[in-house]
Design a protein around this motif. Structure first.
Motif, PDB file in Angstrom:
ATOM      1  N   THR A 124      -4.018  -3.257  -4.515  1.00  0.00           N
ATOM      2  CA  THR A 124      -3.126  -4.006  -3.634  1.00  0.00           C
ATOM      3  C   THR A 124      -3.424  -5.296  -3.134  1.00  0.00           C
ATOM      4  O   THR A 124      -2.935  -6.300  -2.840  1.00  0.00           O
ATOM      5  CB  THR A 124      -3.037  -2.922  -2.536  1.00  0.00           C
ATOM      6  N   PRO A 138       0.994  -1.049  -0.053  1.00  0.00           N
ATOM      7  CA  PRO A 138       0.082   0.028  -0.143  1.00  0.00           C
ATOM      8  C   PRO A 138       0.839   1.276  -0.225  1.00  0.00           C
ATOM      9  O   PRO A 138       0.107   1.699  -0.585  1.00  0.00           O
ATOM     10  CB  PRO A 138      -0.939  -0.232   1.184  1.00  0.00           C
ATOM     11  N   ASN A 140      -6.024   0.982  -3.700  1.00  0.00           N
ATOM     12  CA  ASN A 140      -6.991  -0.433  -2.416  1.00  0.00           C
ATOM     13  C   ASN A 140      -7.265  -1.835  -2.779  1.00  0.00           C
ATOM     14  O   ASN A 140      -6.546  -2.960  -2.712  1.00  0.00           O
ATOM     15  CB  ASN A 140      -7.676   0.291  -1.405  1.00  0.00           C
ATOM     16  N   SER A 187       1.430   3.904  -3.324  1.00  0.00           N
ATOM     17  CA  SER A 187       0.698   5.960  -2.498  1.00  0.00           C
ATOM     18  C   SER A 187       1.642   6.704  -2.978  1.00  0.00           C
ATOM     19  O   SER A 187       1.802   7.426  -3.187  1.00  0.00           O
ATOM     20  CB  SER A 187       0.397   5.632  -1.056  1.00  0.00           C
TER      21      SER A 187
END
Length: 425
Positions: free
Chosen positions: A291, A206, A288, A210
């Motif tokens: 992932t 994550p 999200n 990001s």
């Protein structure tokens, strides 16, 4: 001449005979080939070889009986697409059973390698000057005849075994094929522990995505401020990838940098992550969700059979998930639209307005009959859509309504009955 590796299918990639010849009667049944179980470690080894050796050509060379139905070859191709998605249809060669496999190779040399479980195929190949490697499965190479050679005839050449680890088999195939081992391959950490990425790496996914997303967003905004647009997202993503590689030495991302140094996270894994990230941005998938897909693909073997995670497998899996999500969205829109139409139609049948009553009276009840038939047809159609939803999503469609006009009418009737009872009292 580039190395060319030809791999047999039945008894080599997949378990064609687990014991004796119990499958013979089933070979002409639809679904037989598509459901054959793989020799998992060997399939993983072949996948690794393909990904590690871009300058080597890989082919499937499999026999098909003349008497088999036409869907046999189609099922074999589908099996290969599932288990070795890196291979194109052009690299899948099928010949009539009993044909000398070496006769298909016009420029046979030691650079042409055959991996097969059948001695006859291997012997003919070697006689013509090719390199022959026997695949030892769990029933051949016992000198018992019937499968793998004449009684007492044990293969005297090189071999690979079905129960060796994928990485060990991959390295052995490369060595026996004379494929050059490069420094990049030596330093490449393909295997990880037990061919599965450790939890500490999964925890970094994550934050990795990001960082990429933040930098990408800033880069795109900067391009627009300069009056420049962008038409190739991959070029932007590649710029972002280089940026992330640079900042992994910073203290702010020290954990990821430390993991890369200790575990030799090389270009293969970086390319895998880059493919994953680029697809997520190009198709506007939330990070999200991306992932989650990647973690699931690493931890759950049933999602694909080839370890470790490769770019081609990751892209294949994500593409399938995209197609699934797209279809679920279409189904949801169709279900909602039909449900709304049914509700309106049933309201006219069970709780009609005065204009509907007058029209129905003048048409002799035809209008109500037509609407009722239409509602039944639409409910059947919506049931088909909901069944497809259930199959794709693995769950019931939320709050599904097959038209609630009849329910409203029943509630109305119950209310009227209660009112009359109260009034009578």
């Amino acid at each position: 001449m580039a190395k060319r590796i030809y791999i047999d299918m039945d008894g080599t990639l997949c378990r064609f005979h687990d014991a004796e010849h119990k499958y013979i009667e089933q070979m002409w049944e639809k679904g037989f080939y598509i459901n054959l179980q793989p020799f998992e470690e060997f399939v993983k080894a072949v996948s690794l070889c393909i990904d590690r050796n871009a300058d080597t050509e890989f082919f499937i060379l499999s026999a098909v009986l003349d008497t088999e139905p036409p869907f046999a070859e189609a099922e074999k191709r589908e099996w290969l697409h599932r288990h070795l998605p890196q291979l194109s249809d052009g690299n899948m060669l099928f010949i009539p059973a009993g044909t000398d496999k070496s006769s298909l190779i016009p420029d046979m040399s030691s650079d042409c390698i055959l991996i097969d479980d059948y001695n006859k195929n291997l012997s003919e190949w070697r006689i013509q000057g090719g390199t022959a490697i026997k695949f030892i499965n769990d029933i051949n190479d016992r000198g018992l005849g019937a499968y793998g050679g004449e009684i007492g005839n044990i293969w005297d050449g090189e071999r690979v075994r079905y129960n060796d680890s994928a990485m060990a088999t991959c390295l052995r195939i490369e060595r026996l094929s004379g494929i050059k081992n490069t420094i990049e391959k030596e330093n490449a950490f393909y295997g990880f522990s037990d061919d599965v990425l450790p939890d500490q790496f999964l925890e970094l996914l994550p934050s990795y995505f990001s960082v990429r997303q933040t930098h990408d967003t800033h880069l795109i905004q900067e391009l627009y401020r300069k009056g420049e647009g962008f038409f190739d997202y991959e070029s932007v993503s590649a710029h972002s990838r280089n940026f992330v590689r640079e900042i992994t030495t910073d203290k702010q991302n020290g954990q990821l940098a430390l993991y890369q140094r200790e575990n030799n996270l090389n270009d293969a894994m970086m390319n895998c992550l880059d493919t994953c990230y680029t697809l997520s941005r190009a198709y506007a998938i939330s990070l999200n969700k991306m992932t989650g897909w990647m973690i699931a693909s690493i931890r759950q073997e049933h999602l694909w059979q080839t370890y470790p995670v490769t770019c081609s497998n990751l892209q294949s899996y994500i593409s399938k998930q995209l197609a699934r999500d797209t279809r679920l969205t279409v189904l949801a829109d169709q279900i909602k639209a039909i449900s709304t139409q049914i509700n309106k139609a049933e309201s006219r049948v069970y709780l009609p307005a005065s204009s509907d009553v007058e029209m129905d009276v003048t048409s002799g009840g035809v209008q109500k009959s037509v609407l009722s038939d239409w509602c039944r047809q639409m409910k059947t159609l919506m049931k088909d859509y909901s069944d497809e939803w259930r199959q794709l999503a693995g769950t019931e469609y939320p709050n599904i309504l097959f038209g609630n006009g009849q329910i409203k009418y029943q509630k109305y009737a119950d209310t009227q009955k209660t009112s009359r009872t109260i009034h009578q009292k």
